[in-house]
Design an enzyme around this catalytic site. Structure first.
Site, short mmCIF file in Angstrom:
data_model
loop_
_atom_site.label_atom_id
_atom_site.label_comp_id
_atom_site.label_asym_id
_atom_site.label_seq_id
_atom_site.Cartn_x
_atom_site.Cartn_y
_atom_site.Cartn_z
N ASP A 48 -11.53 34.06 0.41
CA ASP A 48 -10.26 33.68 1.02
C ASP A 48 -9.69 34.85 1.82
OD1 ASP A 48 -7.64 31.87 0.91
OD2 ASP A 48 -7.05 33.93 0.48
N TYR A 53 -3.50 39.03 7.02
CA TYR A 53 -3.93 40.18 6.22
C TYR A 53 -4.42 41.32 7.13
CZ TYR A 53 -4.07 36.77 2.35
OH TYR A 53 -3.77 35.82 1.41
N HIS A 111 -0.27 28.86 5.97
CA HIS A 111 0.02 29.94 5.03
C HIS A 111 1.32 29.71 4.27
CE1 HIS A 111 -1.05 34.45 4.42
NE2 HIS A 111 -0.65 33.90 3.31
N SER A 140 -0.59 26.29 1.72
CA SER A 140 -0.32 27.37 0.78
C SER A 140 1.20 27.53 0.65
CB SER A 140 -0.95 28.68 1.29
OG SER A 140 -0.71 29.75 0.40
N GLN A 162 -2.52 26.40 -2.16
CA GLN A 162 -2.73 27.75 -2.69
C GLN A 162 -1.37 28.34 -3.05
OE1 GLN A 162 -4.04 31.98 -0.84
NE2 GLN A 162 -5.62 30.41 -0.66
N PRO A 192 -3.76 36.44 -9.29
CA PRO A 192 -3.93 35.95 -10.67
C PRO A 192 -3.64 36.98 -11.74
CG PRO A 192 -6.06 36.30 -9.63
CD PRO A 192 -5.04 36.45 -8.55
#
Length: 276
Positions: A48, A53, A111, A140, A162, A192
């Site tokens: 991903d 980014y 996003h 997301s 997401q 996570p």
């Protein structure tokens, strides 16, 4: 490894690889590429990334890492909300494809929600599917009301949401995750281990020590034990990605799960969807 199935029937490994905050330091570039390649060899074939980014540099890094191995990868990227219009999404997608050195994305995500109407974004996504630039699409950082509006706006072919989800961010369990589960949409869980902050939790460390595991492995094992949840941890080194992969082989006991519920209680009511 356990697999997760998207609504269109496509199955992917239940543990993926995230790239947020990769490609921000040139000195770490070779280690990050090696980590992604090792992850592929270990079966973590979903990668991903996003145009956001490192201002696109993460996509370039991923493109370099998967060179010669594109067919092994389930490749995910995300578009800025301001690029999610009919006029701009195609150009944003083409730019991502160029940086990734590929001709298609396996999954393309909005996003987060911006000012572009969701119906327009749905139409733009479907046009990219028709053009073969993306094979499927999702979103997301959309909450339950957003998701309901998305489907009502023609977005029934959305494949995933997401979201920020981990032991300290369990709010989505109350309403969003059941809504997604009823429609067969898996959750992609970003951050996570709460960007590493979970690793310092004393109670989690005690559970991990008793299992001869790391806190991160316990946190990932907790996510992996759930139906329809696909965590995408970042690993910046080969050792780190191997540690993440080993979490997929951990099975938590009922006692351990109960302890985790005591340390990190599930929500008792609706909560706003958190974002990082």
């Amino acid at each position: 490894m356990k697999t997760i199935r998207f609504p269109d029937g496509t199955a992917v490994p239940a543990l993926g690889q995230g790239t947020w905050m990769m490609a921000e330091d040139a000195a770490r570039r070779s280690d990050e590429i090696a980590a992604l390649r090792e992850g592929l060899s270990l079966g973590l074939t979903l990668i991903d990334t996003a145009e956001m980014y490192a201002d696109g540099e993460s996509e370039r890094l991923v493109g370099e890492a998967i060179a010669g191995r594109r067919d092994e990868v389930f490749l995910v990227s995300k578009a800025y909300p301001q690029n999610a219009s009919r006029g701009r999404l195609s150009r944003a997608c083409e730019a991502s494809l160029d940086r990734l050195a590929t001709d298609r994305l396996d999954l393309y995500l909005l996003h987060w929600r911006g000012t572009v109407p969701l119906a327009e974004t749905v139409d733009a996504m479907e046009r990219l599917v028709t053009a073969g630039k993306i094979l499927r699409w999702g979103v997301s950082n959309l909450d339950g009301d957003d998701m309901a509006e998305l489907v009502e706006s023609g977005g029934a072919r959305c494949q995933t949401d997401q979201i920020l989800y981990n032991l300290t961010r369990r709010g989505p369990e109350y309403d969003l995750m059941p809504w997604l589960a009823r429609r067969g949409m898996p959750v992609m869980a970003y951050s996570p281990v709460e960007q590493g902050r979970l690793l310092a939790h004393r109670g989690l460390a005690e559970i991990a020590a008793a299992r001869d595991a790391t806190p991160a492995q316990i946190a990932l094992a907790w996510l992996l034990a759930q139906d329809g949840v696909l965590p995408i941890p970042k690993a910046g080194s080969v050792a780190h990605v191997r540690e993440n992969r080993a979490a997929a082989d951990l099975t938590l006991s009922d006692t351990e799960r109960h302890l985790l519920d005591e340390l990190f209680p599930p929500p008792s009511g609706p909560e706003p969807l958190a974002m990082l």
